[in-house]
Write an enzyme that holds these catalytic residues in place. Structure first.
Site, PDB file in Angstrom:
ATOM      1  N   PHE A 666       1.073  -1.254   0.096  1.00  8.53           N
ATOM      2  CA  PHE A 666      -0.062  -0.107  -0.090  1.00  8.53           C
ATOM      3  C   PHE A 666       1.015   1.291  -0.049  1.00  8.53           C
ATOM      4  O   PHE A 666       2.074   1.207   0.536  1.00  8.53           O
ATOM      5  CB  PHE A 666      -0.920  -0.019   1.177  1.00  8.53           C
ATOM      6  CG  PHE A 666      -2.350  -0.490   1.176  1.00  8.53           C
ATOM      7  CD1 PHE A 666      -3.089  -0.670   0.005  1.00  8.53           C
ATOM      8  CD2 PHE A 666      -2.846  -1.061   2.386  1.00  8.53           C
ATOM      9  CE1 PHE A 666      -4.086  -1.114  -0.249  1.00  8.53           C
ATOM     10  CE2 PHE A 666      -4.119  -1.708   2.440  1.00  8.53           C
ATOM     11  CZ  PHE A 666      -4.671  -1.601   1.180  1.00  8.53           C
ATOM     12  N   GLU A 667       0.445   2.186  -0.711  1.00 12.57           N
ATOM     13  CA  GLU A 667       0.979   3.592  -0.538  1.00 12.57           C
ATOM     14  C   GLU A 667      -0.290   4.478  -0.080  1.00 12.57           C
ATOM     15  O   GLU A 667      -1.138   4.688  -1.050  1.00 12.57           O
ATOM     16  CB  GLU A 667       1.592   4.206  -1.862  1.00 12.57           C
ATOM     17  CG  GLU A 667       3.024   3.385  -2.298  1.00 12.57           C
ATOM     18  CD  GLU A 667       4.099   4.131  -1.411  1.00 12.57           C
ATOM     19  OE1 GLU A 667       4.000   5.033  -0.727  1.00 12.57           O
ATOM     20  OE2 GLU A 667       5.295   3.382  -1.645  1.00 12.57           O
TER      21      GLU A 667
END
Length: 814
Positions: A666-667
């Protein structure tokens, strides 16, 4: 651009050819003085050179701005570039050999060439080759392949369009334009149009896309893409993230974070949860303690590089280094010898003087004296400034206290940190599918540990009243590490907000002066052993200890990275993982690294696994979207190397290639649409907490979505099914492919043999293109079977046995 002033005389005219422009500058060695004398380096009699061989753009270091003006007034072609450096100002000058001789004679330092004649020749050759290649490509037929065409809503129900298209004439002069309708039955182009951008990575064309999703007023049903070299294709537009998830029970509770938390507070929170929910949790001590939020104490003396030195305590600052002091004393008497005296924690250096009483000790001599004295060398070491020879005379300095320059309160321990995983599950015996959720490999990403905290709180506090949560906790084995890099995170909170790496300094004396303390450390997400910079992969540094992506002295050199590897080895039931970073709004998976030469990737995941990643992304990203409507863009979903860059030695690759763990990245912190300015705006690593809170809430939902995907895997016992379909027939060959009922890998044979797990696998057609095809040139009996991600085999076929219940079909050829 070049800067010039009119001068009385211009003895020589030079020309510098640069790519795309001819820049002509007047660059005489010197203009004649008012008395008519030629300065050193001028051609005899001030003759004019009609040819400018060997003209380069060279670096010159001058003492101050007045020297720049002097060179300009003399007619030198000085570029509009200045940069402060040690010893003055660096400027760039268009010059030939005679010019550089003259500048040197004036006492100015001439350095390397920024652009040389060979550079110009190379640029010309590259330009010619590119033009030739473009002409060749444009001569071929232009075929467009649509990779994705989707619309979606994001925040405030604004609709957006995202399109990705590949052309087989990927030259810069080939412009792709997209038109779209306003919904079913409306005219093409009624919704609008936009041009696409070429996505090029590591020098290779990938595909065309929008730089950002395009806002639209209504949901389009079709798009038409045309190219300026004749290609055209029309395709349907699907909705991205349109699948609603099962609503939680009315008793479901969330929102358990109300401020940014440092690692000490976060791990205290986890300890409290473990104490409150002993039947559902346990704390797992990871075996490698970190270096600790600690540093040696230091002090710097001097101002000019040649006369500057610094000292570093042998003890950590909090263990006595901060108590040391150093004074450089002028004895005030002639012919004194250099000496060092130590009284308790105070070190006094008495400087040497000449017969006239002037100080004669150089920085190098003071450094040598401090390091040679048994009393002082027992408590500190001394170094000249950044490898300087230290030939300058030092100045006397009052007693200066050394400091570790750390500002965290006393509540933050300076000792090595005990990183822990909070293990959540009703059955924590290794019999359930394990999921590893981990956050804050990079210190400055303050939102990410809040995501892990919020996820843990939701799982434990909803267990009693929410049936879905109860299933997750009962049927999965969940490991959550909220801050992989606690030392760096403490440093980011209290000392240097932009700290990315840990706090372990692997630099030598040349790079260890106090002014560089914010650049020390190792990028934990570049320290792993798969696709690392040590194996030639791109996206990290193995040599520059000051680089933001410094990979460390060796693979897995850092305790933080070794802890992650230990955990998945210790608990081999872990089959899924999520590494949460910020910011930008990405959802990614392996491969995450390539070698720049030829863009040589780590082995791509097989087609069935790739399709599983895509299918899971719809569920997981729909969970993210539920909180406030944030949609992660289709163009920012996919393998790391497709949508972001090469990240040599990252942890997701370590988990997938070495341990077979389905790993995502995830970013958090997706760009926010500004409806007034009509543009997306970035949020940064440490947005105001009101925004950070929203990011934590939505991506904690995404982590719950990952657990739901893992639960589906845990309970999946249904075999996949598959069909063979002919795609193309022409005289002498037939092409076919396979379709599966769910993401699955297809193994097949064409020679009449029994298919096994060693048989060829159906491969992707290309980057982001889905299933490929197989071509045969004669009548062929195709034999095959499919296997899903949970290991279920079509028709319960046993490829390692003797059964014959594989699929088979005859493909004919005209």
């Amino acid at each position: 651009m070049s800067r010039r002033r009119p001068v009385p005389r211009r003895p020589r005219l030079v020309a510098l050819l640069t790519t795309g422009a001819l820049v002509i500058g007047l660059a005489p060695a010197f203009a004649a003085s008012s008395a008519g004398a030629e300065p050193p380096g001028s051609p005899p009699g001030g003759s004019v050179s009609s040819s400018p061989p060997g003209v380069s753009l060279v670096k010159v270091v001058v003492p101050d701005r007045a020297a720049v003006d002097r060179l300009t007034s003399l007619g030198f072609d000085v570029a509009e570039y200045t940069r402060p450096v040690d010893g003055g100002v660096e400027i760039h000058v268009v010059a030939d050999a005679a010019d550089t001789t003259a500048i040197t004679a004036m006492g100015y330092r001439v350095g390397d060439a920024v652009t040389s004649p060979s550079d110009v020749a190379r640029n010309r050759a590259e330009r010619s080759a590119t033009i030739a290649a473009d002409a060749s490509a444009l001569a071929a037929a232009d075929s467009l392949t649509v990779l994705r065409a989707e619309w979606f809503t994001s925040t405030d129900d604004q609709r957006f369009l995202s399109v990705e298209v590949k052309t087989d004439a990927p030259v810069a002069t080939n412009i792709l334009t997209v038109q779209w309708d306003s919904g079913p039955g409306t005219a093409m182009g009624s919704g609008g149009s936009a041009t696409m951008s070429r996505f090029v990575d590591a020098g290779q064309y990938m595909y065309h896309r929008f730089n950002a999703p395009v806002p639209v007023t209504s949901a389009p049903s079709k798009v038409t893409i045309t190219s300026t070299v004749g290609g055209s294709v029309t395709t349907d537009v699907s909705e991205w993230l349109g699948t609603p998830r099962k609503a939680p029970s009315p008793h479901y509770v969330s929102d358990f974070v109300d401020h940014y938390m440092d690692p000490t507070e976060i791990y205290g929170r986890f300890a409290s949860l473990a104490k409150e929910f002993p039947s559902l949790t346990q704390l797992v001590d990871l075996p490698n303690k970190t270096n600790g939020y600690r540093r040696a104490a230091q002090a710097t003396f001097g101002t000019a590089a040649a006369s500057t030195l610094y000292v570093t305590s042998k003890a950590w600052g909090h263990e006595g280094g901060n108590d040391l002091s150093v004074a450089l004393v002028n004895p005030g008497t002639p012919s004194s010898a250099l000496s060092v005296a130590v009284a308790g924690s105070a070190i006094t250096v008495t400087l040497a003087t000449s017969s006239s009483g002037a100080v004669t000790s150089t920085a190098a001599q003071v450094v040598a004296a401090l390091n040679a004295s048994p009393a002082s060398s027992a408590v500190l070491s001394a170094s000249t400034y950044r490898g300087n020879a230290g030939a300058g005379i030092v100045a006397a300095a009052a007693s200066t206290r050394l400091s570790d320059n750390l500002n965290a309160p006393a509540s933050v321990s300076r000792e090595p940190f005990q990183v822990q995983a909070l293990r959540i599950g009703k059955a924590r015996d290794g019999s359930r599918t394990g999921v590893f959720l981990y956050c804050q490999e990079h210190a400055r990403e303050w939102v990410t540990p809040l995501v892990c905290v919020e996820t843990a709180e939701r799982l434990l506090r909803n267990y009693q009243k929410d049936p879905t949560t109860r299933k997750l906790v009962d049927k999965l084995d969940i490991f959550i590490v909220p801050s992989i890099n606690p030392d760096g995170a403490h440093y980011s909170f209290y000392d240097f907000a932009s700290q990315r790496k840990n706090m372990t300094n692997h630099c030598g004396p040349n790079d260890s002066d106090p002014a560089r303390r914010t650049s020390w450390g190792v990028d934990i997400n570049r320290n792993f052993s798969v696709g690392s910079v040590f194996d030639g992969f791109t996206g990290a540094s193995a040599t520059n200890c000051l680089s933001g992506t410094f990979a460390g002295p060796a693979e897995l050199s850092e305790p933080e990275a070794r802890n992650e590897v230990w955990l998945v080895k210790q608990f081999p039931n872990i089959k899924f993982a999520m590494n949460t970073h910020s910011y930008g709004g990405y959802f990614m998976w392996p491969p995450g690294a390539y070698k720049a030469a030829g863009r040589e990737l780590l082995p791509p995941v097989e087609l069935g696994t790739e399709e599983f990643f895509w299918a899971a992304s719809d569920h997981i990203l729909s969970a993210v979207k539920e909180w406030r409507g944030t949609a992660i863009w289709p163009g920012q979903t996919g393998p790391v190397t497709d949508v972001l860059y090469s990240a040599a030695g990252n942890s997701a690759d370590e988990l997938w290639y070495n341990h077979g763990i389905i790993g995502w990245d995830f970013e958090v912190g997706a760009d926010i649409w500004n409806p007034t300015a009509k543009r997306f705006e970035a949020v940064g690593f440490q947005p105001p907490f009101a925004e950070g809170h929203e990011e934590a809430m939505e991506f904690a939902g995404g982590q719950i979505g990952i657990l739901e995907v893992a639960l589906a895997h845990e309970t999946d016992s249904k075999p996949p099914s598959s069909t063979l379909s002919v795609e193309k027939q022409q005289p002498g060959s037939t092409s076919f492919t396979f379709a599966t009922s769910e993401p699955a890998t297809v193994y097949y044979t064409l020679d009449g043999s029994r298919p096994t797990l060693a048989s060829p696998k159906l491969a992707p057609a290309g980057l982001r293109e889905g299933a490929g095809s197989v071509t045969v040139t004669d009548r062929t009996e195709v034999r095959w079977f499919s296997v899903d991600i949970a290991g279920n085999t079509e028709s319960r076929y046993r490829p390692d046995g003797n059964g014959q219940n594989y699929r088979r079909q005859v493909v004919t050829v005209q």
